[in-house]
Design an enzyme around this catalytic site. Structure first.
Site, PDB file in Angstrom:
ATOM      1  CG  ASP A 218      -5.816 -38.700 -12.523  1.00  0.00           C
ATOM      2  OD1 ASP A 218      -5.709 -37.963 -11.530  1.00  0.00           O
ATOM      3  OD2 ASP A 218      -4.918 -38.819 -13.377  1.00  0.00           O
TER       4      ASP A 218
ATOM      5  CG  ASP B 234       0.425 -28.273 -13.115  1.00  0.00           C
ATOM      6  OD1 ASP B 234       0.358 -28.740 -11.969  1.00  0.00           O
ATOM      7  OD2 ASP B 234      -0.421 -28.503 -13.996  1.00  0.00           O
TER       8      ASP B 234
END
Lengths: 273, 206
Positions: free
Chosen positions: A11, A130
């Site tokens: 990230d 997702d």
């Protein structure tokens, strides 16, 4: 024989790795290139940078990260997060990454995926999905979905619902049907994250992974829930995934990539060692 | 004179350029026929669609320069689409003619194929003929692939390596000065850099 891939995910926020390798003597733990080099030496098969920089005005920062990484690391890498236009894709590819991952923008405007695939080739368009288990769905479907009723979730149906905005917003669409739809529009790969499992370290959602993997003919990367090497094995065997994405299991050095690959090879999974 | 990496608006040239730089080989991205003609070696990379590739090369007047270089004995390295365009014809989006440097076709992995298409990821090379650019590559080494089509040469003799993906296909060809790979050396970590380095050495010697 094609090897199953192991892909660490980093990230990145404002050009710095915020969820990356810990407890290792990196020169600079927040430096994306140092993180990438570490995984390159470890024998990772690919890398994913997830850009969580909130502001679209700061896109030049991630471009700089991509440029520097491409100068030092000779392995495939994907960048996801905040892509909105074909020019965003073009700039990232030109800076030196191989694939881009699209999530929210694909749901807001599915034609974006189609345009991206036509202009840059399917091989570089990854659609990030997702998904969360549901009965009948929670969210209100986008307006365009009236033209694609197969994507809607019938009342009482047990399936997985598609989420956007980093897993915060339910979209009222069936994640399995959505994967098929994205393949039709030219996606080259699916990055599939279980919102039920993400961050819990109790294993991937195997039923979800297998259902999507069997529904499409493009490669599927399983994500969300890896806590042990056994979990990686389950996703690649029973879950029929082509690759596994993992973060903390590698960042915190619970296991090295090499250890993971040796474990998988001993179980008969083809890997690159 | 340095090696020319031909830029015709397709794919990731930066990685190829940086890969050569990493192994100390002088290679530059060029986009004019004169620069291709002046170079001591030519690299034709490319990912994307076959038809766009041919069209772009024609529009930039690069097609003839590249073919002349190949026929004139200049060291050549084709990567991915840069391999496929050397053949007679591709099935991609209907039929499309290639350079016809080598007789043969470019075909898609079969529809009933039980494996995923594109063929994406790391796969191994089975070396049939040890081309000079494979000097430091052991048999069975892994390289990175991403493609939905593969080449079927009419002369099986030009195949240097094969790879198994449900079926066995030609993953690299070599004939005299011409090398071309279906895999991506610029994305294949240390093993790929060895290929780029050996190509650089081949160019120096010729």
């Amino acid at each position: 024989m094609l090897a199953k891939r192991i892909i660490p995910c980093l990230d990145v926020k404002d050009g710095r790795v915020v969820k990356g390798i810990s407890f290792v003597n990196l020169r600079d733990a927040g430096d994306p290139v140092d993180n990438a080099l570490y995984y390159d030496e470890q024998g990772a098969d690919e890398l994913v940078f997830l850009d969580i920089t909130a502001s679209h005005e700061k896109r030049n920062i991630i471009l700089d990260v991509v440029r520097k990484t491409a100068e030092e690391v000779f392995m495939p890498f994907t960048v996801g997060g905040g892509l909105k236009t074909p020019d965003d894709i073009r700039e990232l590819l030109k800076a030196g990454c191989d694939k881009v991952s699209i999530n929210t923008s694909a749901v807001k405007d599915p034609a974006f995926v189609q345009k991206g695939a036509e202009r840059f080739g399917s091989q570089c368009i990854v659609v990030a999905i997702d998904a969360k288990r549901t009965v009948g769905g929670k969210g209100a479907p986008p307006e365009w979905a009236q033209y694609h009723p197969e994507l809607l979730i019938p009342e009482g149906k047990e399936t997985w619902e598609l989420y956007i905005h980093g897993g915060r917003t339910p979209m009222g669409l069936d994640a399995i049907e959505w994967a098929k739809f994205m393949e039709r529009l030219g996606a080259g790969e699916i990055l599939l994250t279980s919102m039920d499992r993400d961050g819990r370290k109790d294993g991937y959602d195997i039923a979800l992974t297998r259902t999507v993997s069997e529904a499409v003919t493009i490669p599927v990367i399983a994500s969300g829930g890896a806590g042990t090497l056994e979990h990686l094995y389950e996703a690649l065997s029973e879950g029929k995934a082509d690759a596994v994405l993992a973060a903390s299991i590698f960042h915190y050095r619970e296991h090295s990539i090499r250890e993971a690959k040796e474990f998988l090879r001993a179980r008969g999974v083809p890997v690159r060692l | 004179m340095s090696i020319a990496i031909v830029d015709y608006g397709m794919g990731n040239l930066r990685s190829v350029e940086k890969g050569f730089l990493k192994v100390g080989v002088d290679a530059r991205v060029v986009s004019t026929p004169t620069e291709v003609e002046d170079a001591s070696g030519v690299v034709l990379p490319g990912v994307g669609a076959f038809r766009d590739c041919i069209r772009n090369l024609e529009e930039l007047n690069l097609r003839e320069a590249v073919i002349r270089g190949i026929r004139g004995g200049k060291p050549f390295l084709g990567i991915c689409l840069g391999l496929q365009v050397l053949f007679t014809q591709s099935e991609e989006f209907g039929l499309c003619n290639g350079f016809d440097v080598f007789p043969g076709r470019v075909v898609r992995f079969p529809e009933d194929h039980t494996l995923k298409v594109p063929h994406m990821g790391w796969n191994t090379l089975s070396i049939k003929r040890r081309a000079p650019i494979l000097e430091d590559v052991p048999d069975g080494a892994s390289f990175y692939f991403v493609h939905s089509y593969y080449v079927v040469p009419d002369e099986p003799g030009i195949t240097a390596t094969t790879t198994d993906y449900g079926l066995r296909f030609t993953s690299m060809i070599w004939k005299d000065n011409v090398f071309a790979t279906q895999f991506h050396p610029e994305k294949s970590q240390q093993m790929g850099l060895r290929v780029l380095k050996s190509f650089g050495q081949f160019v120096k010697k010729n």
